[in-house]
Design a protein around this motif. Sequence first.
Motif, PDB file in Angstrom:
ATOM      1  N   ILE A  31      -3.324   3.665   1.175  1.00  0.00           N
ATOM      2  CA  ILE A  31      -4.003   4.756   1.871  1.00  0.00           C
ATOM      3  C   ILE A  31      -3.033   5.441   2.817  1.00  0.00           C
ATOM      4  O   ILE A  31      -2.265   4.781   3.525  1.00  0.00           O
ATOM      5  CB  ILE A  31      -5.210   4.211   2.656  1.00  0.00           C
ATOM      6  CG1 ILE A  31      -6.242   3.658   1.668  1.00  0.00           C
ATOM      7  CG2 ILE A  31      -5.834   5.283   3.534  1.00  0.00           C
ATOM      8  CD1 ILE A  31      -7.271   2.784   2.308  1.00  0.00           C
ATOM      9  N   GLY A  32      -3.058   6.768   2.820  1.00  0.00           N
ATOM     10  CA  GLY A  32      -2.147   7.485   3.704  1.00  0.00           C
ATOM     11  C   GLY A  32      -2.292   8.977   3.559  1.00  0.00           C
ATOM     12  O   GLY A  32      -3.380   9.490   3.288  1.00  0.00           O
ATOM     13  N   GLN A  33      -1.178   9.665   3.703  1.00  0.00           N
ATOM     14  CA  GLN A  33      -1.185  11.132   3.684  1.00  0.00           C
ATOM     15  C   GLN A  33       0.043  11.661   2.958  1.00  0.00           C
ATOM     16  O   GLN A  33       1.142  11.124   3.111  1.00  0.00           O
ATOM     17  CB  GLN A  33      -1.185  11.652   5.127  1.00  0.00           C
ATOM     18  CG  GLN A  33      -1.347  13.155   5.251  1.00  0.00           C
ATOM     19  CD  GLN A  33      -1.528  13.570   6.707  1.00  0.00           C
ATOM     20  OE1 GLN A  33      -0.596  14.007   7.356  1.00  0.00           O
ATOM     21  NE2 GLN A  33      -2.745  13.421   7.220  1.00  0.00           N
ATOM     22  N   CYS A  34      -0.173  12.705   2.160  1.00  0.00           N
ATOM     23  CA  CYS A  34       0.934  13.366   1.453  1.00  0.00           C
ATOM     24  C   CYS A  34       1.350  14.610   2.222  1.00  0.00           C
ATOM     25  O   CYS A  34       0.521  15.290   2.824  1.00  0.00           O
ATOM     26  CB  CYS A  34       0.496  13.803   0.053  1.00  0.00           C
ATOM     27  SG  CYS A  34       0.087  12.452  -1.051  1.00  0.00           S
ATOM     28  N   TYR A  40       3.244   9.273   3.613  1.00  0.00           N
ATOM     29  CA  TYR A  40       3.058   8.216   4.602  1.00  0.00           C
ATOM     30  C   TYR A  40       1.985   7.248   4.114  1.00  0.00           C
ATOM     31  O   TYR A  40       0.899   7.663   3.709  1.00  0.00           O
ATOM     32  CB  TYR A  40       2.615   8.815   5.939  1.00  0.00           C
ATOM     33  CG  TYR A  40       3.532   9.901   6.444  1.00  0.00           C
ATOM     34  CD1 TYR A  40       4.613   9.610   7.270  1.00  0.00           C
ATOM     35  CD2 TYR A  40       3.331  11.241   6.073  1.00  0.00           C
ATOM     36  CE1 TYR A  40       5.463  10.610   7.737  1.00  0.00           C
ATOM     37  CE2 TYR A  40       4.173  12.249   6.528  1.00  0.00           C
ATOM     38  CZ  TYR A  40       5.234  11.920   7.360  1.00  0.00           C
ATOM     39  OH  TYR A  40       6.067  12.923   7.797  1.00  0.00           O
ATOM     40  N   VAL A  41       2.293   5.965   4.174  1.00  0.00           N
ATOM     41  CA  VAL A  41       1.318   4.932   3.815  1.00  0.00           C
ATOM     42  C   VAL A  41       1.006   4.164   5.095  1.00  0.00           C
ATOM     43  O   VAL A  41       1.888   3.533   5.680  1.00  0.00           O
ATOM     44  CB  VAL A  41       1.877   3.974   2.744  1.00  0.00           C
ATOM     45  CG1 VAL A  41       0.812   2.945   2.358  1.00  0.00           C
ATOM     46  CG2 VAL A  41       2.329   4.749   1.511  1.00  0.00           C
ATOM     47  N   LEU A  86      -6.649  11.696   5.362  1.00  0.00           N
ATOM     48  CA  LEU A  86      -6.242  10.451   4.707  1.00  0.00           C
ATOM     49  C   LEU A  86      -6.869  10.378   3.322  1.00  0.00           C
ATOM     50  O   LEU A  86      -8.001  10.813   3.112  1.00  0.00           O
ATOM     51  CB  LEU A  86      -6.658   9.237   5.536  1.00  0.00           C
ATOM     52  CG  LEU A  86      -6.071   9.154   6.940  1.00  0.00           C
ATOM     53  CD1 LEU A  86      -6.519   7.870   7.621  1.00  0.00           C
ATOM     54  CD2 LEU A  86      -4.548   9.221   6.909  1.00  0.00           C
ATOM     55  N   LEU A  87      -6.123   9.823   2.386  1.00  0.00           N
ATOM     56  CA  LEU A  87      -6.621   9.697   1.027  1.00  0.00           C
ATOM     57  C   LEU A  87      -6.043   8.456   0.363  1.00  0.00           C
ATOM     58  O   LEU A  87      -5.099   7.838   0.854  1.00  0.00           O
ATOM     59  CB  LEU A  87      -6.281  10.938   0.201  1.00  0.00           C
ATOM     60  CG  LEU A  87      -4.818  11.122  -0.235  1.00  0.00           C
ATOM     61  CD1 LEU A  87      -4.758  12.011  -1.450  1.00  0.00           C
ATOM     62  CD2 LEU A  87      -3.983  11.739   0.877  1.00  0.00           C
ATOM     63  N   VAL A  88      -6.641   8.115  -0.769  1.00  0.00           N
ATOM     64  CA  VAL A  88      -6.090   7.036  -1.594  1.00  0.00           C
ATOM     65  C   VAL A  88      -4.916   7.632  -2.348  1.00  0.00           C
ATOM     66  O   VAL A  88      -5.085   8.457  -3.237  1.00  0.00           O
ATOM     67  CB  VAL A  88      -7.151   6.490  -2.569  1.00  0.00           C
ATOM     68  CG1 VAL A  88      -6.526   5.439  -3.491  1.00  0.00           C
ATOM     69  CG2 VAL A  88      -8.332   5.900  -1.818  1.00  0.00           C
ATOM     70  N   LEU A  89      -3.695   7.250  -1.959  1.00  0.00           N
ATOM     71  CA  LEU A  89      -2.532   7.892  -2.584  1.00  0.00           C
ATOM     72  C   LEU A  89      -1.753   6.957  -3.508  1.00  0.00           C
ATOM     73  O   LEU A  89      -0.636   7.265  -3.909  1.00  0.00           O
ATOM     74  CB  LEU A  89      -1.616   8.517  -1.528  1.00  0.00           C
ATOM     75  CG  LEU A  89      -1.127   7.723  -0.329  1.00  0.00           C
ATOM     76  CD1 LEU A  89      -0.133   6.667  -0.721  1.00  0.00           C
ATOM     77  CD2 LEU A  89      -0.495   8.675   0.671  1.00  0.00           C
ATOM     78  N   GLY A  90      -2.385   5.842  -3.878  1.00  0.00           N
ATOM     79  CA  GLY A  90      -1.708   4.969  -4.831  1.00  0.00           C
ATOM     80  C   GLY A  90      -2.420   3.644  -5.026  1.00  0.00           C
ATOM     81  O   GLY A  90      -3.453   3.367  -4.409  1.00  0.00           O
ATOM     82  N   VAL A  91      -1.838   2.869  -5.918  1.00  0.00           N
ATOM     83  CA  VAL A  91      -2.383   1.553  -6.260  1.00  0.00           C
ATOM     84  C   VAL A  91      -1.239   0.547  -6.227  1.00  0.00           C
ATOM     85  O   VAL A  91      -0.113   0.877  -6.597  1.00  0.00           O
ATOM     86  CB  VAL A  91      -3.017   1.579  -7.679  1.00  0.00           C
ATOM     87  CG1 VAL A  91      -3.583   0.218  -8.055  1.00  0.00           C
ATOM     88  CG2 VAL A  91      -4.105   2.641  -7.760  1.00  0.00           C
ATOM     89  N   PHE A  92      -1.529  -0.668  -5.778  1.00  0.00           N
ATOM     90  CA  PHE A  92      -0.497  -1.702  -5.827  1.00  0.00           C
ATOM     91  C   PHE A  92      -0.963  -2.886  -6.660  1.00  0.00           C
ATOM     92  O   PHE A  92      -2.168  -3.108  -6.833  1.00  0.00           O
ATOM     93  CB  PHE A  92      -0.081  -2.161  -4.426  1.00  0.00           C
ATOM     94  CG  PHE A  92      -1.106  -2.993  -3.684  1.00  0.00           C
ATOM     95  CD1 PHE A  92      -1.253  -4.362  -3.939  1.00  0.00           C
ATOM     96  CD2 PHE A  92      -1.900  -2.417  -2.705  1.00  0.00           C
ATOM     97  CE1 PHE A  92      -2.188  -5.127  -3.248  1.00  0.00           C
ATOM     98  CE2 PHE A  92      -2.833  -3.181  -2.001  1.00  0.00           C
ATOM     99  CZ  PHE A  92      -2.982  -4.539  -2.274  1.00  0.00           C
ATOM    100  N   ILE A  93      -0.007  -3.618  -7.165  1.00  0.00           N
ATOM    101  CA  ILE A  93      -0.298  -4.863  -7.866  1.00  0.00           C
ATOM    102  C   ILE A  93       0.781  -5.882  -7.506  1.00  0.00           C
ATOM    103  O   ILE A  93       1.971  -5.562  -7.488  1.00  0.00           O
ATOM    104  CB  ILE A  93      -0.384  -4.648  -9.395  1.00  0.00           C
ATOM    105  CG1 ILE A  93      -0.882  -5.900 -10.095  1.00  0.00           C
ATOM    106  CG2 ILE A  93       0.946  -4.227 -10.000  1.00  0.00           C
ATOM    107  CD1 ILE A  93      -1.351  -5.656 -11.530  1.00  0.00           C
ATOM    108  N   ILE A  94       0.345  -7.069  -7.138  1.00  0.00           N
ATOM    109  CA  ILE A  94       1.259  -8.188  -6.857  1.00  0.00           C
ATOM    110  C   ILE A  94       1.016  -9.215  -7.957  1.00  0.00           C
ATOM    111  O   ILE A  94      -0.109  -9.696  -8.124  1.00  0.00           O
ATOM    112  CB  ILE A  94       0.977  -8.802  -5.476  1.00  0.00           C
ATOM    113  CG1 ILE A  94       1.069  -7.735  -4.383  1.00  0.00           C
ATOM    114  CG2 ILE A  94       1.948  -9.939  -5.183  1.00  0.00           C
ATOM    115  CD1 ILE A  94       0.566  -8.192  -3.027  1.00  0.00           C
ATOM    116  N   ALA A  95       2.044  -9.507  -8.718  1.00  0.00           N
ATOM    117  CA  ALA A  95       1.863 -10.375  -9.886  1.00  0.00           C
ATOM    118  C   ALA A  95       3.006 -11.378 -10.016  1.00  0.00           C
ATOM    119  O   ALA A  95       4.097 -11.175  -9.481  1.00  0.00           O
ATOM    120  CB  ALA A  95       1.762  -9.528 -11.154  1.00  0.00           C
TER     121      ALA A  95
END
Length: 299
Positions: A31-34, A40-41, A86-95
């Motif tokens: 979450i952050g801003q473009c 920015y995250v 603010l918006l959802v500006l991406g996705v993460f994955i920890i694997a």
Amino acid sequence: MGRTYFVEEAIGQYLSDLSTKLKPYVTGLLIGQCSLQRDYVIRAVRTPPKEEQKEDNISPSKLASIDEEWITTHASQVAQMLPGGLLVLGVFIIATPELSKDSQNALRKLIFSVEKSLTKRRLWKPAEEEVSDRAALQICSATKKVVCRTYDVQDPKSSAKPADWKYQSALSASWLALDCTVNVNIHIPLLATSPNHDLEKNTKNGLNRWSKQIEDSVFVINGQVKDDTELLEGQKKLRGNTQPSTQFSDVKVLTQLSQGSSHRSTATVQVCSASINLKGAVKCRAYIHNNKPKVKEAI
């Protein structure tokens, strides 16, 4: 050259804790801003486990079993709670290393699904120069290696581009806050021809007309109508060891009463069986980065 993400330092510790506790993988939202220059995250939020997963605190063993609908629903709920800017500006994955090969494909799929879900609810048109890149963050739970890439969500055939991931302390401590109260008086006719009034569709149409009025409004920031200059132009910069703090700006939204003589207006007669009237005031707050923000960005 790829995009650069400036990331709140605390997120690094949060992601590290997740990689230690949750195996074999965990997903979540960034979450952050473009902005045109940089992104920015300021928060990372893991996908909440389903009821059946809470007992043993473990995810399904294969990435193919990722519940796309569950993640997109989570993204929609988070997006609705965020303040302006603010918006959802991406996705993460920890694997784990065994799943790392499939991680990027899973991330790509999730990014486009999440964006599609969020766009459905959007009332405002995207700005011409709006950033359409979204971040795909991949972290190996064993080596802690971080790989950040971006995808252009406006292009379904978009391929991954490399991006920089840089941690920074107190990233949003001195951002600007914009406060505004918007008076609302929306009339929504329910057409007699609509089956069961089709309440959701009619309401959305009424809100779309209202959002168009807002887009065509004049915005007065701290008592001034500004061209697209820097938002802080003319303000004195603080010097010395002053503690960073949020600066507040007062914004007024002036809607047009009429279009003037140069625009022809035609009345439409519609047979209605009922109508909805929404009256009141919406208290708004939006946040904007402090790296030479533009008036257009604030609006």
